[in-house]
Design an enzyme around this catalytic site. Sequence first.
Site, PDB file in Angstrom:
ATOM      1  N   ASP A 267       0.760  -1.220  -0.057  1.00  0.00           N
ATOM      2  CA  ASP A 267      -0.002   0.012  -0.024  1.00  0.00           C
ATOM      3  C   ASP A 267       0.818   1.474  -0.100  1.00  0.00           C
ATOM      4  O   ASP A 267       1.811   1.269   0.725  1.00  0.00           O
ATOM      5  CB  ASP A 267      -0.783  -0.079   1.222  1.00  0.00           C
ATOM      6  CG  ASP A 267      -1.795   1.262   1.224  1.00  0.00           C
ATOM      7  OD1 ASP A 267      -2.642   1.264   0.413  1.00  0.00           O
ATOM      8  OD2 ASP A 267      -1.668   2.134   2.294  1.00  0.00           O
TER       9      ASP A 267
ATOM     10  N   GLU B 258       1.809  -0.560  -5.108  1.00  0.00           N
ATOM     11  CA  GLU B 258       0.757   0.445  -5.444  1.00  0.00           C
ATOM     12  C   GLU B 258       1.525   1.802  -5.497  1.00  0.00           C
ATOM     13  O   GLU B 258       2.053   2.430  -4.838  1.00  0.00           O
ATOM     14  CB  GLU B 258      -0.186   0.627  -4.345  1.00  0.00           C
ATOM     15  CG  GLU B 258      -1.197   1.941  -4.583  1.00  0.00           C
ATOM     16  CD  GLU B 258      -2.283   2.220  -3.365  1.00  0.00           C
ATOM     17  OE1 GLU B 258      -3.273   2.475  -3.570  1.00  0.00           O
ATOM     18  OE2 GLU B 258      -1.639   2.309  -2.346  1.00  0.00           O
TER      19      GLU B 258
END
Length: 738
Positions: free
Chosen positions: A343, A379
């Site tokens: 993330d 990401e």
Amino acid sequence: MQVWPGSAYPLGATFDGNGTNFALFSEGAEKVELCLFDENGEETRVELIDVDAFVWHAYLPTVQPGQRYGYRVHGPYDPASGQRFNANKLLLDPYAKAVDGQIQWDQSVFSYTFGDPDSTNDDDSAAAMMKGVVVNPYFDWQGDRQPKTPYAESVIYEAHVKGLTMTHPDIPEDIRGTYSAIAHPVVIEHLKKIGVTALELMPVHQFVNDSTLQEKGLSNYWGYNTIAFFAPQNTYSSAGGVGQQVQEFKAMVRALHAAGIEVILDVVYNHTAEGNHMGPTLSMRGIDNIAYYRLEDDDKRYYTDYTGTGNSLNVGNPHTLQLIMDSLRYWVLEMHVDGFRFDLASTLAREFYDVDRLSAFFELVQQDPVVSQVKLIAEPWDIGPGGYQVGNFPPQWTEWNGKYRDQVRDFWRGEPTALGEFASRLAGSADLYEHSGRRPVASINFVTAHDGFTLRDLVSYNEKHNEANGEDGNDGESHNRSYNYGVEGPTDDPEILAIRARQQRNFLATLLLSQGVPMILHGDELGRTQRGNNNTYAQDSELSWIDWSAIDQPLIEFTAAIAQLRHDHPTFRRKRFFTGTTVRTGNGERLNDIVWLRGDGTPMEDGDWDAAASEKTVGMYLNGHGIAGRGERGERIVDDHFLIYCSASDEERELTLPPSEYSEAWDVLIDTGAQEPHNGRVDAGTALRIAPRALLVLREHRPPVEHDFSVAASIAATNGLATGAIPTVAADASEPQD
């Protein structure tokens, strides 16, 4: 209680079969107390006397698995200099392998008095704190072997442990929403049916439920609020919270591996649940604030925030980097997971200020003999300056391709300017990844993800509808690249339902037949809706769970058929980029590996793209004989030739198939706009009609006609078509009614 010196390594609480070694890093601490809690919450404190290289440690020969514990760390409380020690606050071990209980939000878990952030609050927080748990590391893996599916053969399914399983009628109620439910045969059977090779779980590291959300009657559903990087979330355990969650998680992994499905974890190493300077003191803040967090240079009371959550982990500190790497290795070696999706990965690359692909974090991953061998998915953005880094991660990494999502959405909703870039995304995004020596598999292709509309909502809503989140509709993305086709939300108009159903199939077929690695959002294959909410981070309810009582079975069958087509034909999952877009025809010269086609069947030239963009239609020839690479036995890979036509026009178009040097004849495998099946061969040069907003896939004709796409028959049957080996996927079945 007996206390022996123990060892400074490994960090955390480690049971060896007899007793337990405890080790905690803190460079700034003046004194550290280990706090043991019995079942009644009674506390026993043990001072850690031995310190080596800032690691405080002891071995307790009588401590067994199931023991609850925490730490009290003594030192100066001077926020202006970055120090936030407060021994009145019980602290969770960052290396805790299991966590018992939840945070009880009250004044005691904050080191300042409400209303006065510069004050000091000395209320004891032990009663309100979650506790670490000593775990039994031993587990019968029964010969578990990790599938190690190559990227090129992977189909990733992003799912939420609870949302995927909470309403499934065939799962016993007492295990719904848990790791055991994920391991249930009905879930595994569904994943295998639609071709999934890797289950990417949204955060399962122990996370904190925000007090601000609880006050609104909401909760941190998504889990991007980690507090313990080694511990599986205890609320996803059906067996208990004092170590049973570890065993249950391992059993889930074992069951998925037995079915050939990998487990990828969505991990949040960019920040923690302690928030900004107004946040609680739960763990790292009270253990060594300066080491674990990035602080502002001009005033160390404040935290540098590249994540939008209040703080950023200090990846410039070797002990913080060690925490991250130790955690990654633990999940691979002890929990048998197969990869990670990071993330806001750009934050991990900010060793100093800028995003740096040569940062220490990437160097550590590159040389680590364990972590470097699993799937690594970034990401590739954060909210800091220069944070959008799609295409810029090191060669070892793959990336969520946000440009793929945007361009595929734009094309299918009819944006004429999207055609050229849509073609690049369909062909593997060489413009983003080839320059750094990467392959098409560097691109994790997705149309939808947890953050945003579901696929069904993408074709049902023009605007977000986030009122349930309690933020007056101000949260969530406002530019969704979506289209409702005339009615916002639910409708009983059969024409609108038909085009929405067709568009869902267009998106899924595009995703699964693009070069790169496809990722499906859980429930997209069965028509899941969130009623227009594109930010369900706080919605632990029927709004965000899959409703298994209202599934779109034709869409499931369609997804399964397309996934099977991808699996059977390496043409759609090439390991190397195409070599060019021009073609040499005639005089016996070989066709190129890819040819972009105009509607008249001739190759696209540079000047044709603008005209084709206005028609919103493009064709692609894939040469099955031009696949680079070799099979497992060194044999040359040869496949069938394919044609793919995509038309986002709202008008029917006429297409002329290319001349015979491409193939003498073709079989229509997929026509998302078909009203009846295509039967028999279609000769080269034949004129075909493609319906408005439709996708067409043809395979070179192979006599005798033995269609290997027989899964399509079940879809055709649901549409009232003749049963049997029908090569066409007629995909205009109406959506389920709201």
